[in-house]
Design an enzyme around this catalytic site. Structure first.
Site, PDB file in Angstrom:
ATOM      1  CG  HIS A  68      -0.268   0.098   2.546  1.00  0.00           C
ATOM      2  ND1 HIS A  68      -0.007   1.299   3.169  1.00  0.00           N
ATOM      3  CD2 HIS A  68       0.192  -0.861   3.392  1.00  0.00           C
ATOM      4  CE1 HIS A  68       0.569   1.078   4.339  1.00  0.00           C
ATOM      5  NE2 HIS A  68       0.707  -0.233   4.497  1.00  0.00           N
ATOM      6  CG  ASP A  70      -3.215   3.639   2.482  1.00  0.00           C
ATOM      7  OD1 ASP A  70      -2.587   2.651   2.059  1.00  0.00           O
ATOM      8  OD2 ASP A  70      -4.087   3.554   3.373  1.00  0.00           O
ATOM      9  CG  ASP A 101       3.096   0.761   7.758  1.00  0.00           C
ATOM     10  OD1 ASP A 101       2.874   0.008   6.802  1.00  0.00           O
ATOM     11  OD2 ASP A 101       2.299   0.914   8.704  1.00  0.00           O
ATOM     12  CD  GLU A 134      -2.485  -1.860   5.841  1.00  0.00           C
ATOM     13  OE1 GLU A 134      -2.479  -2.806   6.640  1.00  0.00           O
ATOM     14  OE2 GLU A 134      -2.068  -0.728   6.146  1.00  0.00           O
ATOM     15  CD  GLU A 135      -1.321   2.364   7.514  1.00  0.00           C
ATOM     16  OE1 GLU A 135      -2.015   2.024   8.485  1.00  0.00           O
ATOM     17  OE2 GLU A 135      -0.105   2.100   7.427  1.00  0.00           O
ATOM     18  CD  GLU A 163       1.738  -3.717   5.880  1.00  0.00           C
ATOM     19  OE1 GLU A 163       2.550  -2.989   6.512  1.00  0.00           O
ATOM     20  OE2 GLU A 163       0.611  -3.346   5.535  1.00  0.00           O
ATOM     21  CG  HIS A 352       1.536   3.778  12.186  1.00  0.00           C
ATOM     22  ND1 HIS A 352       0.289   3.283  12.485  1.00  0.00           N
ATOM     23  CD2 HIS A 352       1.797   3.367  10.924  1.00  0.00           C
ATOM     24  CE1 HIS A 352      -0.179   2.591  11.457  1.00  0.00           C
ATOM     25  NE2 HIS A 352       0.733   2.631  10.493  1.00  0.00           N
TER      26      HIS A 352
END
Length: 379
Positions: A68, A70, A101, A134-135, A163, A352
């Protein structure tokens, strides 16, 4: 050769905070199309997705990558010491939201796939399924890509989700499954009254406390061969009542469960509903229950795919990766119904976080691992 470090930096500079595309998929589509991949945008709702295939459609040797572009919001931007969307390198470390990520993972498998088909065109197909959701809610992301693949008779024989999977050192862990995840919300309704006259009210708070205690005290299981014990966490209890002389009419609470392959979401839902009913009968209150199952537990049994990935990881890092099912959920929970799937990627310590970053040599290592996997798979 396609530089995965530069591609990661370019992707970071695309402000693709979920569900915004931010130019990331447009960049990848152009790059992959130039390398001979057939590309289709599979946008659904407000979400952008990209499907790219090199090689014949429907080939029985079709290796897939999923990831992903996003990212989560940056939070307090003033807390960052490096601009979150600048993609700057300092002291061998690349900074920016999505560095770990997982724009680095996408850049690594995209660059590996591009260089591989240019250097050694395989007898088969390589598929990249890249989502922008995905997020977020993950409703119109990888699920949309899989729906598109089914409608178009596209098929992956095996898939790696890129991931970040390594806790501290590159190569130490891969994921061969994930726990299921679900959340249950409870609303207990009694009768409001004066706290000096509790017999004239029906207090929902003790009922909620009893329910939370029953749920949290229950041992769901002791774990399985590949999974830790399932867990239930009480995550909130609230009345919204600021007055100390008022018994409130309502109390709300919620629990989150991470469950292994001994359970299903439906089975746990029945248990939660039964527990709420028993407490409601005991206290003479009404309990309304709402449950959301985010994903079922799944396992890709150790075998050819995990062995292939483990050999490549060990060859490039010197470490034999642990086969793990720890952590939260990922889009592998959708792909497991399509084909065998495992996850392998970078060290995820800063994902994150403020000043999210990745060592640039790890990006190069990851590309080398993915290249080695493709070489052995198609050999």
């Amino acid at each position: 050769m396609t530089d995965p470090i530069q591609l990661t930096a370019d992707l970071i500079r695309c402000p693709s905070v979920t569900p915004e595309e931010g130019g990331a998929l447009t960049l990848l589509e152009s790059l992959l199309a130039d390398a001979g991949f057939e590309c289709d945008r599979v946008d659904r709702g407000a979400v952008s997705n990209l499907f790219a295939r090199w090689g014949p459609k429907g080939h029985d040797r079709s290796f897939g990558f999923n990831g992903h572009t996003d990212v989560v919001p940056v939070g307090d931007e003033s807390a960052w010491t490096k601009p979150p969307f600048a993609g700057e390198i300092h002291g061998g470390t690349l900074y920016g939201r999505g560095a770990t990520d997982m724009k680095s993972g996408v850049a690594a498998f995209a660059s590996a796939a591009i260089d591989f088909v240019r250097k050694t065109p395989p007898d088969g197909a390589i598929i990249l399924a890249i989502t922008g959701d995905e997020e977020g809610d993950a409703v119109d992301g990888t699920t949309a890509l899989l729906d598109y693949m089914q409608a178009q008779s596209e098929q992956m024989s095996a898939c790696i989700v890129g991931e970040p999977t390594c806790p501290d050192m590159m190569g130490e862990m891969m994921k061969i499954g994930r726990r299921g995840s679900m959340t249950a919300w409870f609303e207990v309704t009694g009768v409001q009254g004066h706290s000096a006259y509790p017999h004239r009210a029906k207090n929902p708070v003790p009922a909620m406390a009893r329910l939370m205690d029953r749920l949290a005290s229950h041992q769901l299981d002791k774990g399985t061969d590949h999974f830790d014990a399932s867990t239930l966490a009480v995550v909130t209890m609230d009345t919204g009542n600021p007055a100390t002389n008022v018994i409130p009419a309502q109390c709300t609470g919620a629990v989150n469960i991470r469950f292994n392959d001994l359970h299903t979401g439906a089975g746990l839902s029945d248990w939660l509903t039964d527990e709420a009913r028993l407490v409601a009968e005991e206290f003479g209150v009404n309990i309304r229950t709402r449950i959301k199952i985010s994903g079922e537990s799944f396992l890709t049994p150790p075998g050819p795919l995990s062995d292939l990935v483990a050999r490549a990881v060990e060859a490039e890092t010197g470490l034999r990766p642990e086969l793990s099912t720890t952590g939260g959920t990922s889009d592998a929970r959708f792909i497991k119904d399509h084909c065998p799937v495992v996850e392998f990627g970078l060290v995820g310590r800063t994902m994150h976080q403020v000043d999210e970053c990745v060592a640039v040599d790890q990006i190069l290592q990851l590309k080398a691992i993915y290249t080695r996997i493709l070489t052995e798979y198609f050999s």
